[in-house]
Each structure stands twice: as C-alpha cells, then as structure tokens.
Write a protein that holds these residues in place. Structure first.
Motif, short mmCIF file in Angstrom:
data_model
loop_
_atom_site.label_atom_id
_atom_site.label_comp_id
_atom_site.label_asym_id
_atom_site.label_seq_id
_atom_site.Cartn_x
_atom_site.Cartn_y
_atom_site.Cartn_z
N ALA A 58 26.75 100.88 29.84
CA ALA A 58 26.91 99.98 30.99
C ALA A 58 25.56 99.74 31.67
N HIS A 59 24.74 100.77 31.77
CA HIS A 59 23.41 100.64 32.37
C HIS A 59 22.58 99.63 31.57
N ALA A 60 22.54 99.79 30.25
CA ALA A 60 21.76 98.89 29.40
C ALA A 60 22.28 97.46 29.48
N LEU A 61 23.60 97.30 29.38
CA LEU A 61 24.16 95.94 29.36
C LEU A 61 24.06 95.25 30.71
N ALA A 62 24.01 96.03 31.80
CA ALA A 62 23.79 95.42 33.12
C ALA A 62 22.40 94.79 33.19
N ALA A 63 21.41 95.49 32.64
CA ALA A 63 20.05 94.95 32.63
C ALA A 63 19.97 93.71 31.74
N VAL A 64 20.66 93.77 30.59
CA VAL A 64 20.67 92.61 29.68
C VAL A 64 21.35 91.43 30.36
N PHE A 65 22.48 91.68 31.01
CA PHE A 65 23.21 90.59 31.70
C PHE A 65 22.30 89.94 32.74
N ARG A 66 21.64 90.75 33.55
CA ARG A 66 20.78 90.22 34.60
C ARG A 66 19.68 89.32 34.00
N ALA A 67 19.06 89.80 32.92
CA ALA A 67 17.97 89.05 32.30
C ALA A 67 18.45 87.74 31.67
N VAL A 68 19.57 87.81 30.93
CA VAL A 68 20.07 86.60 30.26
C VAL A 68 20.56 85.60 31.30
N ASN A 69 21.19 86.08 32.35
CA ASN A 69 21.63 85.19 33.42
C ASN A 69 20.44 84.49 34.08
N ASP A 70 19.36 85.24 34.32
CA ASP A 70 18.16 84.64 34.89
C ASP A 70 17.52 83.65 33.91
#
Length: 202
Positions: A58-70
C-alpha cells in the motif's frame, strides 16, 4: 529463478496506464543501474527504489498513484513519471533528498523497480525481458510478507517523523492476545505514511 514481475491496474487510474512492479533481493549491480539513471539512458527509465524504505504494498502503490496522477494532470515536479514516483515517497518537497533517501544507491541490495506504461510499446513482456537482462539479483514476490523482511522500520519512522508510533514486531508476540498488536502497529504506521504522501505540498 523466474522473474516475478507483477502488472497492476491501480484503482482510479486509467487501465491504459498499467504499472509493472518487480522486487529484488541481493542485487549485485546497483552501481551500474544507478549510473544508467544518472546518464539519462532512456532504456533504464524506471523508478528504482531502495526497498528497505518501503513499508508495504500500500505504501509503494500510494506513491505510484500520486506520481501517475500528477503525470496525468501535468503537475510533475521532476523529469518524468518514474523520477516522480521516487519523489512521491518523500514527505517533504525536497527532490534531491528524495533520491538520496529513497532512490537506488551503489550499495543497494534490496530494490523495488517500477515502470509505468506511458507508451503502448511498454508492455509486461518488454519490461520483463529488459529486467531479466539488466538486473543481477533474486526476484522475489512484491507482497507485504517479503517487504516486512526488508523494511528498515527505524529509518522509515525517522524519515516520516513517526518516532512516537509503536514499531511493528517482526512476529506476533505470543504474550499478547492473538498477537493483534503487531498488525495494529503496522496499520497505524502505514496510514500515517499514506497521509503524509497524500498531503505533501497540497
């Protein structure tokens, strides 16, 4: 050993932007991989993350989500979506610190590799083939159990300024009822970190 590359469609992101994730232990060529990043070699355009700084999936995918969304909303603060993933792990807006604390170092032994399909030719098979020829290490499952063996909880808590929270134990303490305290501590730490990622710079 077969490569355990996982391709993930992250909820609330387009299916046209799948994310390919691989986790490695005992990596032998981190200095080479880091040099490719520094040289701007487009073949090595990945997020290369020191896995000891990753608490959970969840920690890793939260960072990925934030980056892809940006990335989708033209809000990148770094060179590309892959450098933005490394930056997104950091609770502060210091890009250089993000790479120093979370990015690959010459001495990195446990490595999380993330590649986003920003163009149609980036597929599970193309990523798998390149990783198999490029990374000298043992491919392991990208799951919470494996990450729990790798995570440096002390370093993670210090970086996220969460020293007051209890640390998850490596194993449930048999003296505690049902050993639930371990899961509770892990969840509490995880939620605090996810909040820090979501709120940074907002």
């Amino acid at each position: 050993m077969a490569l355990k590359l996982e391709t993930i469609n992250i909820p609330h992101l387009p299916a046209s932007l799948p994310v390919h994730v691989a986790l490695y232990r005992n990596v032998q060529n981190s200095a080479f991989l880091r040099q490719q990043l520094l040289a701007g070699n487009s073949e090595f355009e990945y997020a290369l993350i020191d896995a000891s700084m990753v608490l959970s999936r969840a920690h890793a995918l939260a960072a990925v989500f934030r980056a892809v969304n940006d990335y989708m909303n033209n809000r990148l603060k770094s060179r590309n979506v892959h450098s933005e993933i490394v930056f997104s792990f950091n609770p502060t807006n210091n890009i250089a610190e993000s790479f120093r604390k979370f990015g690959i170092a010459d001495s990195t032994k446990d490595l999380l590799v993330v590649k986003v399909s920003v163009t149609p030719e980036i597929t599970h098979d193309s990523v798998a083939a390149h990783l198999e020829s490029s990374i000298e290490g043992t491919s392991v499952p990208f799951d919470d159990l494996t990450l729990s063996e790798i995570s440096d909880i002390t370093k993670i808590k210090k970086l996220y300024k969460l020293g007051a929270l209890p640390s998850p134990a490596a194993k449930a303490d048999p003296s505690q009822p049902n050993g639930t305290h371990t899961d509770d501590a892990q969840r509490q730490l995880e939620l605090s970190m996810l909040g820090a990622i979501a709120l940074r710079g907002s």
